[in-house]
Design an enzyme around this catalytic site. Structure first.
Site, short mmCIF file in Angstrom:
data_model
loop_
_atom_site.label_atom_id
_atom_site.label_comp_id
_atom_site.label_asym_id
_atom_site.label_seq_id
_atom_site.Cartn_x
_atom_site.Cartn_y
_atom_site.Cartn_z
N ASP A 3 0.85 -1.19 0.00
CA ASP A 3 0.00 0.00 0.00
C ASP A 3 0.89 1.24 0.00
O ASP A 3 2.11 1.15 0.12
CB ASP A 3 -0.99 -0.02 1.16
CG ASP A 3 -0.35 0.17 2.52
OD1 ASP A 3 0.83 0.56 2.59
OD2 ASP A 3 -1.03 -0.08 3.53
N ASP B 218 -7.75 -8.43 1.74
CA ASP B 218 -6.71 -8.59 2.75
C ASP B 218 -7.21 -8.09 4.09
O ASP B 218 -8.11 -7.25 4.15
CB ASP B 218 -5.45 -7.80 2.35
CG ASP B 218 -5.58 -6.30 2.64
OD1 ASP B 218 -5.35 -5.90 3.80
OD2 ASP B 218 -5.93 -5.54 1.71
#
Length: 413
Positions: free
Chosen positions: A94, A297
């Site tokens: 990320d 996730d």
């Protein structure tokens, strides 16, 4: 984009819904979707050794870009995140955007989905007093109140994610707080779009400079809280840009999840993969798949394992409870994970967790707890991975809704 290194194909669809089953092809392997992506915050999944990662059918790992930025050069020199992690699998990072919210409002590591669980004063902190200070240029982070600020920009996010070498990287976005106003969400949405454009430009430049390296796919990230018009605007605006896929993020009440995903995914390009950030409860996965998400996730399976929580088809149990003392059954009857196929019973694993069974040295206590956490972590991650695999099969068999209803009825009742 080099189609030989990254692309997405759709193999089957859910009639009457946005859901699909497919394959994401990456330089480090394929991800058959729907899929659960295991969280390795600092480049490794806690209490999940590499040999077990492969044994349980894990396909990919996602790591926290903010934390990896500090060691990005080391990871680059080692050969990239896939090799550095020792999992040798497709990897995702990320952008650091999560820390805008977690540092900015003091919520810690976990996003709350319920306003009632968040102290109202946390919403009142002025921007200048937060550990993450947002500006149009970027975000000024500091690790504590006395630390010096460090500026994170979209360009810097692209730089360290390129060094890390993940197969999929995320554009820098502003994750708003669940208590932020609509007015602030409008500003943040515009800022996220501008940052997305800057990320694309920097990503294209860096990709050109490293032509000999595997292609890294860049995903745009959609925000907009629970507001339909803002979510649809984000989908239209980012969907029109040359991203390789999309991440769907945000802090919002859970009851809005289905609507938010539907609003976004009916607009986003169907040919590109979509990742739902930070959610992996079974009902969330079913909602996500039905509404067009491909990968998921969450830290929950591993974090809850460290607290003794075990996933079963009949609902979760906690081995710390006294009723499991001496229980000679496996974690879940019929489970094919390495833990359940071993000789360890519920009672034995509880004994390891609770430091029962006589005098032990501190080293023995730590070793026992580590073993217990590895056993439960392996089971929990396998449980969620198997669920996404079964959902994939149900899409091919065209019985997704029947499978969903039967599975959730048993799990939650």
């Amino acid at each position: 984009m080099n189609q030989n290194q990254f692309n997405f194909e759709i193999n089957a669809k859910i009639p009457g819904a946005l859901g699909r089953a497919g394959v994401i092809h990456t330089p480090h392997g394929d991800i058959q979707t729907p899929a659960f992506v295991v969280v390795g915050t600092y480049s490794k999944v806690r209490f999940l050794p590499p040999y077990q990662f492969n044994n349980i059918g894990a396909q990919a790992m996602i790591s926290n870009g903010f934390h990896l930025s500090k060691i990005s050069k080391d990871i680059e020199q080692y050969g990239g995140l896939s090799k550095y992690s020792e999992y040798n699998c497709p990897t995702i990072t990320d952008s650091g955007g999560f820390q805008i919210m977690s540092f900015g409002s003091g919520l810690g590591k976990v996003i709350s989905m319920d306003k009632r669980n968040i102290a109202r004063e946390q919403f009142k902190a002025e921007n200048k007093n937060r550990l993450a200070r947002v500006t149009d240029e970027g975000v000024y982070f500091k690790t504590n109140e006395t630390a010096a600020e460090k500026l994170f920009t979209p360009e810097y996010s692209m730089e360290f994610q390129h060094k890390v070498g993940a197969d999929i990287i995320m554009a820098f976005d502003e994750l708003t707080n669940i208590g932020d106003s609509r007015e602030y969400n409008e500003k943040a949405l515009n800022r996220t779009y501008e940052w997305g454009v800057r990320c694309l430009l920097k990503h294209q430049k860096l990709t050109g400079e490293h032509a000999g390296k595997p292609y890294q796919a860049l995903f745009g990230v959609l925000q907009g809280a629970h507001y339909q018009d803002l979510r649809e605007k984000a989908a239209r605006d980012l969907g029109a840009l040359d991203f390789d896929g999309y991440g769907l993020g945000g802090a919002f009440e859970k009851e809005h999840l289905s609507d938010i995903l539907f609003w976004c995914n009916r607009i986003l390009p169907e040919s590109k993969p979509r990742h739902l950030l930070g959610l992996s409860k079974p009902d969330d996965i079913f909602v996500g798949v039905e509404n067009g998400c491909d990968t998921f996730d969450c830290v929950a399976p591993t974090r809850e394992a460290r607290h003794g929580k075990v996933y079963t088809l009949d609902g979760d149990i906690n081995l710390r409870n006294a009723k499991f003392r001496g229980d000679s059954s496996t974690l879940f009857e019929g489970c094919q994970c390495p833990t359940c196929k071993s000789s360890y019973t519920r009672g034995e694993i509880r004994k390891l967790l609770k430091n029962e069974g006589g005098l032990k040295t501190s080293e023995q206590i730590m070793a026992d707890k580590k073993l217990a956490m590895e056993l439960i972590t392996t089971h929990n991650v396998y449980f969620i991975i198997r669920l996404t695999h079964q959902i994939r099969q149900s899409i091919f068999k065209k019985n997704f809704f029947d499978f969903r209803d039967e599975w959730l009825k048993r799990y939650y009742e």
